[in-house]
Design a protein around this motif. Structure first.
Motif, PDB file in Angstrom:
ATOM      1  N   MET A 138      10.523  25.577 -28.765  1.00  0.00           N
ATOM      2  CA  MET A 138      11.467  25.420 -27.242  1.00  0.00           C
ATOM      3  C   MET A 138      11.760  23.684 -27.435  1.00  0.00           C
ATOM      4  SD  MET A 138      11.720  27.441 -24.857  1.00  0.00           S
ATOM      5  CE  MET A 138      13.136  26.883 -24.614  1.00  0.00           C
ATOM      6  N   ILE A 139      11.504  23.098 -28.724  1.00  0.00           N
ATOM      7  CA  ILE A 139      12.023  21.669 -28.710  1.00  0.00           C
ATOM      8  C   ILE A 139      13.271  21.517 -29.744  1.00  0.00           C
ATOM      9  CG2 ILE A 139      11.176  19.810 -29.894  1.00  0.00           C
ATOM     10  CD1 ILE A 139       8.205  19.997 -28.569  1.00  0.00           C
ATOM     11  N   ASP A 140      13.067  22.603 -31.007  1.00  0.00           N
ATOM     12  CA  ASP A 140      14.140  22.623 -31.731  1.00  0.00           C
ATOM     13  C   ASP A 140      15.670  22.889 -30.708  1.00  0.00           C
ATOM     14  OD1 ASP A 140      12.599  22.267 -33.443  1.00  0.00           O
ATOM     15  OD2 ASP A 140      12.127  24.314 -34.322  1.00  0.00           O
ATOM     16  N   ALA A 141      15.576  23.892 -29.918  1.00  0.00           N
ATOM     17  CA  ALA A 141      16.204  24.628 -28.706  1.00  0.00           C
ATOM     18  C   ALA A 141      17.089  23.267 -28.007  1.00  0.00           C
ATOM     19  CB  ALA A 141      16.472  25.536 -27.627  1.00  0.00           C
ATOM     20  N   TYR A 142      15.883  22.335 -27.665  1.00  0.00           N
ATOM     21  CA  TYR A 142      15.877  21.485 -26.890  1.00  0.00           C
ATOM     22  C   TYR A 142      17.197  19.951 -28.024  1.00  0.00           C
ATOM     23  CZ  TYR A 142      15.029  16.523 -26.121  1.00  0.00           C
ATOM     24  OH  TYR A 142      15.394  14.404 -26.483  1.00  0.00           O
ATOM     25  N   ARG A 143      16.603  20.194 -29.123  1.00  0.00           N
ATOM     26  CA  ARG A 143      17.168  19.351 -30.020  1.00  0.00           C
ATOM     27  C   ARG A 143      18.455  19.047 -30.216  1.00  0.00           C
ATOM     28  NH1 ARG A 143      11.648  18.382 -33.214  1.00  0.00           N
ATOM     29  NH2 ARG A 143      10.881  16.556 -31.852  1.00  0.00           N
ATOM     30  N   ILE A 144      19.235  20.827 -30.071  1.00  0.00           N
ATOM     31  CA  ILE A 144      20.687  21.107 -30.387  1.00  0.00           C
ATOM     32  C   ILE A 144      20.952  20.644 -29.402  1.00  0.00           C
ATOM     33  CG2 ILE A 144      21.739  22.932 -30.272  1.00  0.00           C
ATOM     34  CD1 ILE A 144      19.096  24.726 -32.358  1.00  0.00           C
ATOM     35  N   VAL A 145      20.474  21.351 -28.141  1.00  0.00           N
ATOM     36  CA  VAL A 145      21.269  20.629 -26.857  1.00  0.00           C
ATOM     37  C   VAL A 145      21.852  19.618 -26.623  1.00  0.00           C
ATOM     38  CG1 VAL A 145      21.134  20.784 -24.754  1.00  0.00           C
ATOM     39  CG2 VAL A 145      20.651  22.811 -25.931  1.00  0.00           C
ATOM     40  N   LYS A 146      20.332  18.684 -27.059  1.00  0.00           N
ATOM     41  CA  LYS A 146      20.419  17.391 -27.142  1.00  0.00           C
ATOM     42  C   LYS A 146      21.922  16.291 -27.917  1.00  0.00           C
ATOM     43  CE  LYS A 146      18.141  12.995 -26.389  1.00  0.00           C
ATOM     44  NZ  LYS A 146      18.582  13.049 -24.528  1.00  0.00           N
ATOM     45  N   GLU A 147      22.224  16.969 -28.647  1.00  0.00           N
ATOM     46  CA  GLU A 147      23.311  16.879 -29.584  1.00  0.00           C
ATOM     47  C   GLU A 147      24.644  16.751 -29.404  1.00  0.00           C
ATOM     48  OE1 GLU A 147      23.599  19.391 -33.297  1.00  0.00           O
ATOM     49  OE2 GLU A 147      21.367  18.840 -34.243  1.00  0.00           O
ATOM     50  N   LYS A 148      25.012  17.838 -28.258  1.00  0.00           N
ATOM     51  CA  LYS A 148      25.916  17.801 -27.131  1.00  0.00           C
ATOM     52  C   LYS A 148      26.005  17.345 -26.357  1.00  0.00           C
ATOM     53  CE  LYS A 148      27.701  22.137 -29.596  1.00  0.00           C
ATOM     54  NZ  LYS A 148      28.762  23.424 -29.900  1.00  0.00           N
ATOM     55  N   VAL A 149      24.611  17.606 -25.447  1.00  0.00           N
ATOM     56  CA  VAL A 149      24.388  16.465 -24.011  1.00  0.00           C
ATOM     57  C   VAL A 149      23.543  15.454 -24.008  1.00  0.00           C
ATOM     58  CG1 VAL A 149      23.705  16.926 -21.230  1.00  0.00           C
ATOM     59  CG2 VAL A 149      24.846  18.921 -22.860  1.00  0.00           C
ATOM     60  N   PRO A 150      23.837  14.253 -24.545  1.00  0.00           N
ATOM     61  CA  PRO A 150      23.037  13.184 -24.478  1.00  0.00           C
ATOM     62  C   PRO A 150      21.981  13.295 -23.796  1.00  0.00           C
ATOM     63  CG  PRO A 150      25.268  12.546 -25.555  1.00  0.00           C
ATOM     64  CD  PRO A 150      25.327  13.813 -24.664  1.00  0.00           C
TER      65      PRO A 150
END
Length: 111
Positions: A1-13
């Motif tokens: 889940m942390i890896d998925a969060y990091r991908i999302v974080k790139e587009k939604v800071p």
């Protein structure tokens, strides 16, 4: 889940991840996973790892569920459990499932 969060974080800071669950005091594998998860979060201030041992109970879980935009159920031992029902009832924008443990996604070929 942390890896998925990091991908999302790139587009939604502004996104944050709250991993909220219950821990059993007599589950050494659970504690190993818990410690590995904290290490993998690497001190990210927007990753919050909370459980019953740091005073997160049913009232706090309800508050997280009610205020979250997305709820994800990744239990490996629970079937279609209360967590999923609560997410649906609270109008979660997304419910995630996987073929590895937990709640399997709908099989579109059989539907």
């Amino acid at each position: 889940m942390i890896d998925a969060y990091r991908i999302v974080k790139e587009k939604v800071p502004s996104v944050q991840l709250a991993l909220v669950g219950s821990m059993a005091s007599d589950d050494p594998e659970g504690w190993d996973f818990f410690n590995a998860t904290i290490a993998h979060a690497d001190g990210d201030p927007d990753v919050h790892i909370l459980n019953n041992f740091n005073n997160v109970g049913s009232i706090e879980v309800n508050a997280f569920q009610s205020q979250s935009d997305v709820l994800i159920q990744k239990s490996t031992r629970e079937g279609f459990g209360l967590t999923v029902t609560e997410a649906i009832w609270k109008g979660a924008a997304l419910q995630s499932a996987a073929n590895v443990g937990g709640i399997p996604p709908a099989d579109r070929e059989r539907a």
